[in-house]
Structure formats: structure tokens, C-alpha cells
Design a protein around this motif. Structure first.
Motif, PDB file in Angstrom:
ATOM      1  N   THR A   1     -19.591   9.327   3.867  1.00 39.46           N
ATOM      2  CA  THR A   1     -18.444  10.184   4.133  1.00 39.46           C
ATOM      3  C   THR A   1     -17.172   9.405   3.859  1.00 39.46           C
ATOM      4  N   ASN A   2     -16.166  10.115   3.387  1.00 38.71           N
ATOM      5  CA  ASN A   2     -14.869   9.487   3.153  1.00 38.71           C
ATOM      6  C   ASN A   2     -14.111   9.434   4.465  1.00 38.71           C
ATOM      7  N   VAL A   3     -13.627   8.276   4.809  1.00 41.80           N
ATOM      8  CA  VAL A   3     -12.836   8.105   6.009  1.00 41.80           C
ATOM      9  C   VAL A   3     -11.435   7.713   5.583  1.00 41.80           C
ATOM     10  N   ARG A   4     -10.468   8.502   5.989  1.00 40.30           N
ATOM     11  CA  ARG A   4      -9.086   8.188   5.657  1.00 40.30           C
ATOM     12  C   ARG A   4      -8.613   7.094   6.604  1.00 40.30           C
ATOM     13  N   LEU A   5      -8.059   6.023   6.047  1.00 42.49           N
ATOM     14  CA  LEU A   5      -7.568   4.925   6.862  1.00 42.49           C
ATOM     15  C   LEU A   5      -6.142   5.193   7.309  1.00 42.49           C
ATOM     16  N   CYS A   6      -5.746   4.515   8.347  1.00 44.43           N
ATOM     17  CA  CYS A   6      -4.395   4.632   8.893  1.00 44.43           C
ATOM     18  C   CYS A   6      -3.372   4.265   7.813  1.00 44.43           C
ATOM     19  N   ASP A   7      -2.287   5.041   7.734  1.00 41.59           N
ATOM     20  CA  ASP A   7      -1.255   4.798   6.728  1.00 41.59           C
ATOM     21  C   ASP A   7      -0.360   3.610   7.072  1.00 41.59           C
ATOM     22  N   ARG A   8      -0.512   3.024   8.239  1.00 40.68           N
ATOM     23  CA  ARG A   8       0.272   1.853   8.608  1.00 40.68           C
ATOM     24  C   ARG A   8      -0.234   0.661   7.806  1.00 40.68           C
ATOM     25  N   HIS A   9       0.654  -0.076   7.187  1.00 41.10           N
ATOM     26  CA  HIS A   9       0.278  -1.195   6.319  1.00 41.10           C
ATOM     27  C   HIS A   9      -0.553  -2.219   7.089  1.00 41.10           C
ATOM     28  N   GLY A  10      -1.712  -2.535   6.557  1.00 42.26           N
ATOM     29  CA  GLY A  10      -2.559  -3.555   7.145  1.00 42.26           C
ATOM     30  C   GLY A  10      -3.536  -3.057   8.195  1.00 42.26           C
ATOM     31  N   CYS A  11      -3.449  -1.808   8.573  1.00 43.85           N
ATOM     32  CA  CYS A  11      -4.353  -1.279   9.607  1.00 43.85           C
ATOM     33  C   CYS A  11      -5.631  -0.759   8.951  1.00 43.85           C
ATOM     34  N   GLU A  12      -6.778  -1.111   9.515  1.00 43.65           N
ATOM     35  CA  GLU A  12      -8.068  -0.714   8.963  1.00 43.65           C
ATOM     36  C   GLU A  12      -8.765   0.346   9.824  1.00 43.65           C
ATOM     37  N   GLU A  13      -8.064   0.920  10.803  1.00 42.94           N
ATOM     38  CA  GLU A  13      -8.645   1.944  11.673  1.00 42.94           C
ATOM     39  C   GLU A  13      -8.618   3.299  10.971  1.00 42.94           C
ATOM     40  N   PRO A  14      -9.505   4.240  11.371  1.00 41.73           N
ATOM     41  CA  PRO A  14      -9.459   5.589  10.784  1.00 41.73           C
ATOM     42  C   PRO A  14      -8.147   6.293  11.134  1.00 41.73           C
ATOM     43  N   GLY A  15      -7.520   6.913  10.137  1.00 41.07           N
ATOM     44  CA  GLY A  15      -6.268   7.637  10.347  1.00 41.07           C
ATOM     45  C   GLY A  15      -6.541   9.108  10.580  1.00 41.07           C
ATOM     46  N   ASP A  16      -6.765   9.483  11.840  1.00 38.72           N
ATOM     47  CA  ASP A  16      -7.116  10.870  12.155  1.00 38.72           C
ATOM     48  C   ASP A  16      -6.040  11.611  12.939  1.00 38.72           C
ATOM     49  N   CYS A  17      -4.840  11.047  13.049  1.00 39.89           N
ATOM     50  CA  CYS A  17      -3.736  11.688  13.769  1.00 39.89           C
ATOM     51  C   CYS A  17      -2.610  11.979  12.788  1.00 39.89           C
ATOM     52  N   PRO A  18      -2.437  13.249  12.377  1.00 40.68           N
ATOM     53  CA  PRO A  18      -1.369  13.557  11.423  1.00 40.68           C
ATOM     54  C   PRO A  18       0.003  13.524  12.089  1.00 40.68           C
ATOM     55  N   ALA A  19       0.994  13.081  11.325  1.00 41.01           N
ATOM     56  CA  ALA A  19       2.377  13.044  11.792  1.00 41.01           C
ATOM     57  C   ALA A  19       3.266  13.431  10.616  1.00 41.01           C
ATOM     58  N   PRO A  20       4.298  14.272  10.845  1.00 44.02           N
ATOM     59  CA  PRO A  20       5.142  14.701   9.730  1.00 44.02           C
ATOM     60  C   PRO A  20       5.935  13.537   9.144  1.00 44.02           C
ATOM     61  N   LYS A  21       6.060  13.551   7.804  1.00 41.21           N
ATOM     62  CA  LYS A  21       6.860  12.523   7.152  1.00 41.21           C
ATOM     63  C   LYS A  21       8.342  12.823   7.302  1.00 41.21           C
ATOM     64  N   ALA A  22       8.693  14.113   7.333  1.00 39.94           N
ATOM     65  CA  ALA A  22      10.089  14.521   7.490  1.00 39.94           C
ATOM     66  C   ALA A  22      10.103  15.907   8.134  1.00 39.94           C
ATOM     67  N   PRO A  23      11.209  16.284   8.788  1.00 44.62           N
ATOM     68  CA  PRO A  23      11.277  17.623   9.386  1.00 44.62           C
ATOM     69  C   PRO A  23      11.094  18.706   8.329  1.00 44.62           C
ATOM     70  N   ASN A  24      10.367  19.736   8.668  1.00 44.77           N
ATOM     71  CA  ASN A  24      10.107  20.895   7.802  1.00 44.77           C
ATOM     72  C   ASN A  24       9.447  20.514   6.484  1.00 44.77           C
ATOM     73  N   SER A  25       8.680  19.463   6.486  1.00 49.28           N
ATOM     74  CA  SER A  25       7.977  19.027   5.281  1.00 49.28           C
ATOM     75  C   SER A  25       6.471  19.156   5.506  1.00 49.28           C
ATOM     76  N   PRO A  26       5.746  19.641   4.513  1.00 47.42           N
ATOM     77  CA  PRO A  26       4.298  19.735   4.685  1.00 47.42           C
ATOM     78  C   PRO A  26       3.588  18.381   4.541  1.00 47.42           C
ATOM     79  N   ASP A  27       4.300  17.372   4.040  1.00 46.22           N
ATOM     80  CA  ASP A  27       3.689  16.051   3.865  1.00 46.22           C
ATOM     81  C   ASP A  27       3.456  15.387   5.216  1.00 46.22           C
TER      82      ASP A  27
END
Length: 177
Positions: A25-51
Motif C-alpha cells: 500500500t502507498n503511505v503518504r509521508l508527512c510533508d514536514r521536511h525530514g519527517c518519516e511518519e505517515p502524513g494522515d492529517c490534512p491541513a489547508p495550504k492557504a485560506p479558501n484553497s483546495p490544496d
């Protein structure tokens, strides 16, 4: 030649367990530089942005630490919005005691749970622990130990009622079982 393995699903693929496949299975890693934990908590990149950023729980908590729901509002508007939020959610708070996720496993009644609270025991305490806690607490506030103390007498009565509720429930369980 090895003997072919039989499947446990009897020809019905829907009966297979979820996640029972052996593929990677593909596991998305945390977007924080250097972190190897699974990134399973979404957070908006900017207000009113789908990213979205995808963080592990530790970095998501760091990201949200200084977040203010009422940022940019003056004091009167903050109070008005907070009051409106409380009114909207009052029905949920009022009905929270009907929830399924209460303490215990559902085998104890509400009276039993209150009795366990009086004896300061966990929801899964057995009757031996109930007896032990009752005796220890009753010795501290017994009228013979504290004569003339009205608070101790009331506390002793609470302990007696709690023990009686739990004793009768235990007898019912033994009788049914």
C-alpha cells in the motif's frame, strides 16, 4: 508441485476482509521536511484553497497550535460569535448522555456506573474490587469511628447504597449466568 491453497471466501469476493490483500500500500509521508511518519492529517495550504499539506499528528498539532477561530474580529463580535456557537452546540451537549461511547462495555446500568464512581473504581472493576473498596472507605467514615460527624454519616450512607446497588447487580448476573 505444491498443492494449491483454497481461498477462505467461498467464491464471494465481498466476504474477504478489508485490508486482507497482500499488495503493498502507498503511505503518504508527512510533508514536514525530514519527517518519516505517515502524513494522515490534512491541513489547508492557504485560506479558501483546495490544496492541502499532509502532516503526521505531531506536526499537525504544531501547525494548529496558535490557530484562532475568532482572529480579526473585535471584542464584541468575538463574544457574539462565541455565544452563537454555544447556542448551536447546546443541543449536542444536552444529548451527550445518550451517546454510545459512554464508559464501560454496556454491561452495566447507569446506576451501577454511578455506584462505581462513588467507590472511585473503574468501569470494568470486578466484585472483589468493589468489596475491597467499600470496606476500606466504610472504615474511614463509619459512624462508630466518627461519632457525631454529619458529613461522615452522609458519606457512609452513600457508600452503603452504592455497595447495595453493585451487590444486587452481581447477584442478578450470577443468577442469569
Amino acid at each position: 508441485m505444491p498443492k494449491p491453497r483454497r481461498s477462505n471466501d467461498w467464491g464471494f469476493p465481498r466476504w474477504r476482509g478489508y485490508g486482507g490483500s497482500r499488495e503493498a500500500t502507498n503511505v503518504r509521508l508527512c510533508d514536514r521536511h525530514g519527517c518519516e511518519e505517515p502524513g494522515d492529517c490534512p491541513a489547508p495550504k492557504a485560506p479558501n484553497s483546495p490544496d492541502r499539506w499532509y502532516f503526521c499528528q505531531a506536526h499537525a498539532a504544531e501547525y494548529n497550535r496558535k490557530w484562532d477561530y475568532f482572529e480579526g474580529l473585535d471584542k464584541a463580535e468575538k463574544e457574539q460569535r462565541a455565544k452563537a456557537e454555544r447556542q448551536e452546540s447546546a443541543g449536542y451537549a444536552e444529548a451527550s448522555h445518550y451517546g454510545w461511547a459512554g464508559s464501560g462495555d454496556g454491561s452495566r446500568s447507569a446506576d451501577e456506573m454511578r455506584a462505581l464512581d462513588v467507590l472511585e473504581l473503574e468501569a470494568d472493576a470486578d466484585f472483589g474490587a468493589v468489596k475491597k473498596a467499600y470496606r476500606a472507605k466504610a472504615k474511614e467514615v463509619h459512624p462508630d469511628v466518627k461519632p457525631g460527624d454529619a458529613e461522615a454519616a452522609v458519606e457512609f450512607q452513600k457508600l452503603q447504597v452504592a455497595y447495595e446497588v453493585l451487590r444486587l447487580a452481581e447477584e442478578r448476573r450470577e443468577w442469569k449466568g
